[in-house]
Design an enzyme around this catalytic site. Sequence first.
Site, PDB file in Angstrom:
ATOM      1  N   HIS A  55       0.930  -1.240  -0.013  1.00 48.01           N
ATOM      2  CA  HIS A  55       0.171  -0.061  -0.004  1.00 48.01           C
ATOM      3  C   HIS A  55       0.757   1.176  -0.055  1.00 48.01           C
ATOM      4  O   HIS A  55       1.961   1.266   0.178  1.00 48.01           O
ATOM      5  CB  HIS A  55      -0.933  -0.045   1.174  1.00 48.01           C
ATOM      6  CG  HIS A  55      -2.119  -1.054   1.105  1.00 48.01           C
ATOM      7  ND1 HIS A  55      -3.176  -1.138   1.959  1.00 48.01           N
ATOM      8  CD2 HIS A  55      -2.457  -1.881   0.302  1.00 48.01           C
ATOM      9  CE1 HIS A  55      -3.824  -2.039   1.690  1.00 48.01           C
ATOM     10  NE2 HIS A  55      -3.532  -2.609   0.479  1.00 48.01           N
ATOM     11  N   GLU A  57       1.136   3.888   2.084  1.00 50.13           N
ATOM     12  CA  GLU A  57       1.836   3.974   3.251  1.00 50.13           C
ATOM     13  C   GLU A  57       3.232   3.512   3.380  1.00 50.13           C
ATOM     14  O   GLU A  57       4.115   3.804   3.887  1.00 50.13           O
ATOM     15  CB  GLU A  57       1.039   3.865   4.371  1.00 50.13           C
ATOM     16  CG  GLU A  57      -0.268   4.572   4.535  1.00 50.13           C
ATOM     17  CD  GLU A  57      -1.443   3.984   3.906  1.00 50.13           C
ATOM     18  OE1 GLU A  57      -2.788   3.987   4.343  1.00 50.13           O
ATOM     19  OE2 GLU A  57      -1.215   3.278   2.919  1.00 50.13           O
ATOM     20  N   THR A 208     -24.757  -2.078 -32.410  1.00 52.48           N
ATOM     21  CA  THR A 208     -23.572  -1.615 -32.596  1.00 52.48           C
ATOM     22  C   THR A 208     -22.620  -2.399 -32.813  1.00 52.48           C
ATOM     23  O   THR A 208     -21.804  -2.529 -33.621  1.00 52.48           O
ATOM     24  CB  THR A 208     -23.118  -0.568 -31.424  1.00 52.48           C
ATOM     25  OG1 THR A 208     -24.191   0.400 -31.066  1.00 52.48           O
ATOM     26  CG2 THR A 208     -21.684  -0.052 -31.344  1.00 52.48           C
ATOM     27  N   ARG A 219      -6.041  -0.504 -28.548  1.00 53.08           N
ATOM     28  CA  ARG A 219      -4.775  -0.576 -29.462  1.00 53.08           C
ATOM     29  C   ARG A 219      -4.214   0.838 -29.957  1.00 53.08           C
ATOM     30  O   ARG A 219      -3.092   0.779 -30.121  1.00 53.08           O
ATOM     31  CB  ARG A 219      -5.412  -1.119 -30.805  1.00 53.08           C
ATOM     32  CG  ARG A 219      -6.586  -0.341 -31.392  1.00 53.08           C
ATOM     33  CD  ARG A 219      -7.498  -0.929 -32.375  1.00 53.08           C
ATOM     34  NE  ARG A 219      -8.358   0.031 -33.048  1.00 53.08           N
ATOM     35  CZ  ARG A 219      -9.629   0.022 -32.579  1.00 53.08           C
ATOM     36  NH1 ARG A 219      -9.807  -0.601 -31.429  1.00 53.08           N
ATOM     37  NH2 ARG A 219     -10.533   0.758 -33.044  1.00 53.08           N
ATOM     38  N   GLU A 294     -20.808   2.467 -24.295  1.00 51.08           N
ATOM     39  CA  GLU A 294     -20.412   3.278 -25.394  1.00 51.08           C
ATOM     40  C   GLU A 294     -21.515   3.269 -26.814  1.00 51.08           C
ATOM     41  O   GLU A 294     -21.274   3.902 -27.688  1.00 51.08           O
ATOM     42  CB  GLU A 294     -19.044   2.833 -25.929  1.00 51.08           C
ATOM     43  CG  GLU A 294     -18.442   3.311 -27.114  1.00 51.08           C
ATOM     44  CD  GLU A 294     -16.922   3.089 -27.377  1.00 51.08           C
ATOM     45  OE1 GLU A 294     -16.349   2.601 -28.236  1.00 51.08           O
ATOM     46  OE2 GLU A 294     -16.032   3.524 -26.283  1.00 51.08           O
ATOM     47  N   GLY A 296     -25.243   1.327 -28.587  1.00 51.66           N
ATOM     48  CA  GLY A 296     -25.566   2.615 -29.393  1.00 51.66           C
ATOM     49  C   GLY A 296     -26.902   3.409 -28.729  1.00 51.66           C
ATOM     50  O   GLY A 296     -26.698   3.469 -27.485  1.00 51.66           O
ATOM     51  N   SER A 302     -31.181   3.515 -22.419  1.00 49.42           N
ATOM     52  CA  SER A 302     -31.795   2.899 -21.118  1.00 49.42           C
ATOM     53  C   SER A 302     -31.043   3.280 -19.908  1.00 49.42           C
ATOM     54  O   SER A 302     -31.643   3.023 -18.927  1.00 49.42           O
ATOM     55  CB  SER A 302     -31.742   1.316 -21.666  1.00 49.42           C
ATOM     56  OG  SER A 302     -30.273   1.144 -21.605  1.00 49.42           O
TER      57      SER A 302
END
Length: 351
Positions: A55, A57, A208, A219, A294, A296, A302
């Site tokens: 961690h 710390e 999509t 990429r 992302e 469509g 929705s």
Amino acid sequence: MQNNINNDEKYMRRCLQLAENGLGNTYPNPLVGSVIVHNEKIIGEGYHLKAGEAHAEVNAVNSVKNKELLKYSTLYVNLEPCAHKGRTPACSKMIIDLKIPKVVIGCRDSFEKVDGKGIEMMRNAGIEVVVGVLEKESRELNKRFFTFHEKKRPYVILKWAQTLDGFIDFDRKPETPVSPNWITDEYARVNVHKMRSDEQSILVGTNTAEKDNPGLNVRDWAGKNPLRIVIDRNLRLPENLNLFDGKIQTLVFTEKEKANEKNIEYVKTSFGENLPEKILETLYDKDIQSIIVEGGAKTLNSFIEKNLWDEAHIYIGDKFFRKGIKAPVLDFIPEREEKISEAKLFVFRNK
């Protein structure tokens, strides 16, 4: 007193800077940075690099050359030190054992295994503990972590590109080739791929996936590929799509039964108006703290209709379609905007 406050904020800002270096690599752990100060000089600093590793710390303490100075120093950290032993020892106990006399914390950790226990443990050991320095900024940095633990769902980022006249896609005919319909240029795409590398998962709908054949990878950026998610109610998507190449972990939400394949998991669920909630519940159970939705338009809407979103990143390209599929509409004022080559990026927050 004012000088102490300013110094506390100065060192806490350094903690936040350090913590951000771990973005995309620490899941399911939070982003944490720490500095150790002796006589108004930083003598050690560190941040959490990766889940399962030391961690922040611990890394800060390990960077201090003269460990004797720890007994006369102040440790700064943007998130409450843990109080339980997981894959690594409890940081609060380490701080106590090292006899560090003062700890300044950005914000309390709402994860149930911590949630004030680290603060209590250190105070009971006689350590002076200050909580709430740059608290807003500290919570903002770990917005994914806090949303996950407090709302029991991933942090949801909507993302789409639209034309100047408000279309997300043109009308596609059966003979239209399967390929992405680029509204922005390669510079915006690099920016999108960087965002993908920061988040844990990315979702597209059936149309999509079918029309664009996206790879949903990074990429054009160096970083981790997110978990790919696709909605395919009736399993009608062709198996030769990039999403099914087996190269990246992929989830498919469907109503049908289908055995899992290499790197592809089929999640059987009932479809309907509660599908966004069911997707987020599944991801919560899988320890996924963030998702990019992302496309469509149907899938994006929705989530908007259910008010299940935290941010929206909308790219407006320098194009007109005249007709086609209308982009979603948000009745919000953008929090910020920036120019990326020929496109404009507008970022919205759901407050």
